[in-house]
Design a protein around this motif. Structure first.
Motif: not given
Length: 75
Positions: A58-75
């Motif tokens: 989803v984020w490719g090499e731009r992913a620095i942490s897994d926080e955006p993933l956690t936020r998306c799953i929460g949505e």
């Protein structure tokens, strides 16, 4: 298998190209990245998808942490 044209998840019809979920008269907009995560999970056909794999797809090499993933799953 491509589910981009739409698929059913429980009572919801998922419309990835519109970033929308519908159920009867109810319609909910989903953030594009959240839809990408949902689509990635749906394409896995019930298999476990590791966090690193989701981040990469989803984020490719731009992913620095897994926080955006956690936020998306929460949505």
């Amino acid at each position: 298998m491509s589910l981009r044209s739409g698929f059913t998840l429980g009572r919801w019809t998922v419309l990835p190209l519109e970033s929308r979920l519908t159920s009867g008269e109810e319609s909910r907009r989903v953030q594009p990245k959240s839809m990408d995560v949902l689509l990635c999970l749906a394409e896995s056909s019930g298999d476990v998808v590791e966090r690193d794999e989701l981040l990469g797809k989803v984020w490719g090499e731009r992913a620095i942490s897994d926080e955006p993933l956690t936020r998306c799953i929460g949505e």
